[in-house]
Each structure stands twice: as structure tokens, then as C-alpha cells.
Design a protein around this motif. Structure first.
Motif, PDB file in Angstrom:
ATOM      1  N   LEU A   1       9.958  -0.044  -2.499  1.00  0.00           N
ATOM      2  CA  LEU A   1      10.298   0.808  -1.345  1.00  0.00           C
ATOM      3  C   LEU A   1       9.426   0.474  -0.139  1.00  0.00           C
ATOM      4  CD1 LEU A   1      10.691   4.243  -3.171  1.00  0.00           C
ATOM      5  CD2 LEU A   1      12.512   2.741  -2.366  1.00  0.00           C
ATOM      6  N   LEU A   2       8.129   0.245  -0.384  1.00  0.00           N
ATOM      7  CA  LEU A   2       7.231  -0.060   0.729  1.00  0.00           C
ATOM      8  C   LEU A   2       7.585  -1.374   1.404  1.00  0.00           C
ATOM      9  CD1 LEU A   2       3.791   1.062  -0.787  1.00  0.00           C
ATOM     10  CD2 LEU A   2       5.168   2.246   0.924  1.00  0.00           C
ATOM     11  N   VAL A   3       7.977  -2.368   0.611  1.00  0.00           N
ATOM     12  CA  VAL A   3       8.388  -3.643   1.192  1.00  0.00           C
ATOM     13  C   VAL A   3       9.630  -3.469   2.054  1.00  0.00           C
ATOM     14  CG1 VAL A   3       9.287  -5.940   0.642  1.00  0.00           C
ATOM     15  CG2 VAL A   3       7.301  -5.064  -0.573  1.00  0.00           C
ATOM     16  N   GLU A   4      10.570  -2.660   1.599  1.00  0.00           N
ATOM     17  CA  GLU A   4      11.786  -2.413   2.381  1.00  0.00           C
ATOM     18  C   GLU A   4      11.468  -1.760   3.720  1.00  0.00           C
ATOM     19  OE1 GLU A   4      14.912  -3.252   1.798  1.00  0.00           O
ATOM     20  OE2 GLU A   4      14.345  -4.290  -0.060  1.00  0.00           O
ATOM     21  N   PHE A   5      10.433  -0.902   3.730  1.00  0.00           N
ATOM     22  CA  PHE A   5      10.042  -0.231   4.975  1.00  0.00           C
ATOM     23  C   PHE A   5       9.030  -1.033   5.781  1.00  0.00           C
ATOM     24  CE2 PHE A   5      11.292   3.603   2.456  1.00  0.00           C
ATOM     25  CZ  PHE A   5      12.351   3.980   3.264  1.00  0.00           C
ATOM     26  N   GLY A   6       8.625  -2.189   5.266  1.00  0.00           N
ATOM     27  CA  GLY A   6       7.640  -2.999   5.967  1.00  0.00           C
ATOM     28  C   GLY A   6       6.240  -2.437   5.898  1.00  0.00           C
ATOM     29  N   ALA A   7       5.935  -1.689   4.833  1.00  0.00           N
ATOM     30  CA  ALA A   7       4.613  -1.053   4.704  1.00  0.00           C
ATOM     31  C   ALA A   7       3.959  -1.436   3.388  1.00  0.00           C
ATOM     32  CB  ALA A   7       4.751   0.456   4.814  1.00  0.00           C
ATOM     33  N   ALA A   8       4.034  -2.726   3.023  1.00  0.00           N
ATOM     34  CA  ALA A   8       3.484  -3.179   1.746  1.00  0.00           C
ATOM     35  C   ALA A   8       1.972  -3.015   1.665  1.00  0.00           C
ATOM     36  CB  ALA A   8       3.864  -4.641   1.509  1.00  0.00           C
ATOM     37  N   ASP A   9       1.307  -2.976   2.829  1.00  0.00           N
ATOM     38  CA  ASP A   9      -0.149  -2.846   2.823  1.00  0.00           C
ATOM     39  C   ASP A   9      -0.615  -1.473   2.339  1.00  0.00           C
ATOM     40  OD1 ASP A   9      -0.399  -5.395   3.755  1.00  0.00           O
ATOM     41  OD2 ASP A   9      -0.622  -4.827   5.864  1.00  0.00           O
ATOM     42  N   PHE A  10       0.301  -0.513   2.243  1.00  0.00           N
ATOM     43  CA  PHE A  10      -0.069   0.828   1.789  1.00  0.00           C
ATOM     44  C   PHE A  10       0.158   1.009   0.280  1.00  0.00           C
ATOM     45  CE2 PHE A  10       0.829   1.432   6.289  1.00  0.00           C
ATOM     46  CZ  PHE A  10      -0.294   2.141   6.695  1.00  0.00           C
ATOM     47  N   SER A  11       0.313  -0.088  -0.448  1.00  0.00           N
ATOM     48  CA  SER A  11       0.549   0.016  -1.895  1.00  0.00           C
ATOM     49  C   SER A  11      -0.630   0.651  -2.619  1.00  0.00           C
ATOM     50  CB  SER A  11       0.836  -1.366  -2.478  1.00  0.00           C
ATOM     51  OG  SER A  11      -0.253  -2.247  -2.235  1.00  0.00           O
ATOM     52  N   GLY A  12      -1.843   0.439  -2.108  1.00  0.00           N
ATOM     53  CA  GLY A  12      -3.016   1.035  -2.741  1.00  0.00           C
ATOM     54  C   GLY A  12      -3.019   2.544  -2.668  1.00  0.00           C
ATOM     55  N   ALA A  13      -2.492   3.096  -1.572  1.00  0.00           N
ATOM     56  CA  ALA A  13      -2.448   4.555  -1.427  1.00  0.00           C
ATOM     57  C   ALA A  13      -1.546   5.179  -2.477  1.00  0.00           C
ATOM     58  CB  ALA A  13      -1.974   4.923  -0.023  1.00  0.00           C
ATOM     59  N   GLY A  14      -0.378   4.587  -2.685  1.00  0.00           N
ATOM     60  CA  GLY A  14       0.545   5.118  -3.690  1.00  0.00           C
ATOM     61  C   GLY A  14       0.009   4.959  -5.101  1.00  0.00           C
ATOM     62  N   ALA A  15      -0.619   3.819  -5.378  1.00  0.00           N
ATOM     63  CA  ALA A  15      -1.176   3.586  -6.709  1.00  0.00           C
ATOM     64  C   ALA A  15      -2.294   4.577  -7.025  1.00  0.00           C
ATOM     65  CB  ALA A  15      -1.701   2.149  -6.805  1.00  0.00           C
ATOM     66  N   ALA A  16      -3.164   4.821  -6.050  1.00  0.00           N
ATOM     67  CA  ALA A  16      -4.268   5.757  -6.272  1.00  0.00           C
ATOM     68  C   ALA A  16      -3.751   7.177  -6.458  1.00  0.00           C
ATOM     69  CB  ALA A  16      -5.237   5.698  -5.088  1.00  0.00           C
ATOM     70  N   TYR A  17      -2.811   7.580  -5.624  1.00  0.00           N
ATOM     71  CA  TYR A  17      -2.293   8.945  -5.722  1.00  0.00           C
ATOM     72  C   TYR A  17      -1.577   9.170  -7.046  1.00  0.00           C
ATOM     73  CZ  TYR A  17      -0.174  13.342  -4.280  1.00  0.00           C
ATOM     74  OH  TYR A  17       0.186  14.660  -4.206  1.00  0.00           O
ATOM     75  N   GLY A  18      -0.763   8.204  -7.468  1.00  0.00           N
ATOM     76  CA  GLY A  18      -0.056   8.340  -8.744  1.00  0.00           C
ATOM     77  C   GLY A  18      -0.996   8.329  -9.930  1.00  0.00           C
ATOM     78  N   SER A  19      -1.983   7.429  -9.917  1.00  0.00           N
ATOM     79  CA  SER A  19      -2.907   7.332 -11.045  1.00  0.00           C
ATOM     80  C   SER A  19      -3.774   8.570 -11.179  1.00  0.00           C
ATOM     81  CB  SER A  19      -3.797   6.088 -10.891  1.00  0.00           C
ATOM     82  OG  SER A  19      -3.030   4.911 -10.915  1.00  0.00           O
ATOM     83  N   VAL A  20      -4.242   9.087 -10.042  1.00  0.00           N
ATOM     84  CA  VAL A  20      -5.176  10.211 -10.086  1.00  0.00           C
ATOM     85  C   VAL A  20      -4.457  11.520 -10.383  1.00  0.00           C
ATOM     86  CG1 VAL A  20      -6.760  11.597  -8.698  1.00  0.00           C
ATOM     87  CG2 VAL A  20      -6.875   9.108  -8.606  1.00  0.00           C
TER      88      VAL A  20
END
Length: 236
Positions: free
Chosen positions: A52-71
Motif C-alpha cells: 500500500l505504501l509503495v502505491e501511495f509513494g510513501a515506501a520510506d514510512f514502512s518502519g512506522a507501520g512495522a513498529a506500530y503493528g509489532s508493538v
């Protein structure tokens, strides 16, 4: 039994030896399955989110989603699934076997409170190990998400690391650990209750173990919904 157990936790003497044995047992049977479950859960979440982030051109924010989901979700959920499926069932089977052999009644005859001697250390051990395992799952989830995002989906390592703390702060971590503690507490209480109230011989022990898994999972989702809603309101 829940009220009596909670009231007995601060009272002396505390069964430290039983607590250490149960903590080591639950951690030993739960650590490897927890890590093996954390990796696919984290990778699947990051893989879907990064698409989804790649489709929106926001691949650099992948760390934010990973951290939020993991925590917020993966850490507590994976932990209690393993603790309920491995540690809680073993506790229930152990106490159930003691019950049908009349060992619990023998303790009462000798003037020993079985709740203080057997239930309290197991409940505290399940709570403690659940919190510790949740921390391990969060760490493993972040590392696995980083490796998958950077080396498979070609995200930028620096951007991934910078996004970890973007929407996930100390408040989310505290709430995740509180959720893990509540999950471990409920799993221990359910397992001990079903084990102490076994009837019908060895067949009853097997039925109690099955009911422990089902009731713990049902309680897990109820607690998760309530705790998540309260946590979101508290953070905001």
C-alpha cells in the motif's frame, strides 16, 4: 478463585521456588514457538503494508507501520497465543492430575492453602513470562520487518529506522506490556481454575485442558479490544 488469588499475591510466604520453576518451564516451552510465530506475523503485516505504501509513494514510512503493528498488536497477541497454547495447558494438566489424585485435598488436610502454594506462583509466573516474551516478540518483529523490507522490498534502511518512532512512542510500548501482563494473568487464572475444578477422572483432565485453550482465546480477544480502545484514548 480470582479474588482469593489476587488477595494472596502480596501475602507471605510467597512460594519463590515454585514461581522460579514455573517461570522457567513456561519460558522454555514458549520461547521457540513465540519466535517462530512472530516472524511470519511480522513479515505478513509488513509485506501487505508496504504494498500500500509503495502505491501511495510513501515506501520510506514502512518502519512506522512495522513498529506500530509489532508493538501494539503482534507482540501481545503472539505472546498470549503461545502462552495459552503451551504454558497454560501444561499448568491445567498438572493441577488437574493433582486434583484427581486427591493431592489438593491432602494439602488442605495438612493446613496448606493450595491457592497460595500452587495457584499464586503459577499465575504470577504466567504474567511475568508473558511480559518478557512480549518484549522478545516486539524485538524479533522489528528485526524481521527490517530485513524483509530492506532486502526483499528494497526499502531504504535509514528511512525505515527513522520511521520506527514516528507514531510509536513510549506510551504505546507501556500499553503493549500492560496488555501482555493482562493476557498472561488471565491465561494463568483460567488454567489454574480449570485444573483445580477437574472432575471425572483422567478424561476430565483432557476436557479441562481443551476448555482452557478455548476460554483463554475468547478472553484474549475481549481483553484486546477493551485494552486497545482504552490505550488509544489514553495516548490521544
Amino acid at each position: 478463585m480470582t479474588v482469593d488469588t489476587v488477595a494472596l499475591i502480596p501475602r507471605r510466604p510467597f512460594a519463590w521456588k515454585e514461581f522460579l520453576l514455573q517461570s522457567w518451564f513456561v519460558a522454555r516451552v514458549s520461547l521457540l514457538p513465540t519466535v517462530l510465530l512472530a516472524l511470519p506475523f511480522s513479515v505478513l503485516t509488513v509485506f501487505t503494508l508496504n504494498i500500500l505504501l509503495v502505491e501511495f509513494g510513501a515506501a520510506d514510512f514502512s518502519g512506522a507501520g512495522a513498529a506500530y503493528g509489532s508493538v501494539t498488536q503482534i507482540g501481545p497477541m503472539v505472546t498470549v497465543l503461545v502462552v495459552a497454547g503451551a504454558g497454560a495447558t501444561a499448568m491445567c494438566a498438572d493441577l488437574g492430575a493433582r486434583t484427581i489424585r486427591d493431592e489438593i485435598d491432602a494439602l488442605r488436610v495438612m493446613g496448606v492453602n493450595p491457592l497460595q502454594a500452587l495457584v499464586v506462583p503459577r499465575v504470577v509466573a504466567a504474567t511475568f513470562v508473558a511480559v518478557m516474551l512480549s518484549s522478545v516478540v516486539i524485538l524479533v518483529g522489528l528485526v524481521g520487518s527490517f530485513v524483509f523490507s530492506v532486502y526483499v522490498q528494497h526499502a531504504t534502511p535509514g528511512a525505515f529506522a527513522a520511521g520506527i518512532t514516528l507514531i510509536t512512542g513510549i506510551g504505546a510500548v507501556v500499553i503493549a506490556l500492560v496488555k501482555a501482563a493482562l493476557f498472561g494473568l488471565s491465561a494463568g487464572l483460567i488454567a489454574c481454575y480449570k485444573g483445580m475444578s477437574v472432575g471425572g477422572g483422567p478424561a476430565g483432565v483432557g476436557q479441562a485442558v481443551n476448555e482452557t485453550v478455548v476460554y483463554t482465546f475468547m478472553t484474549l480477544f475481549a481483553i484486546n479490544i477493551i485494552a486497545s480502545a482504552i490505550g488509544v484514548e489514553a495516548i490521544s
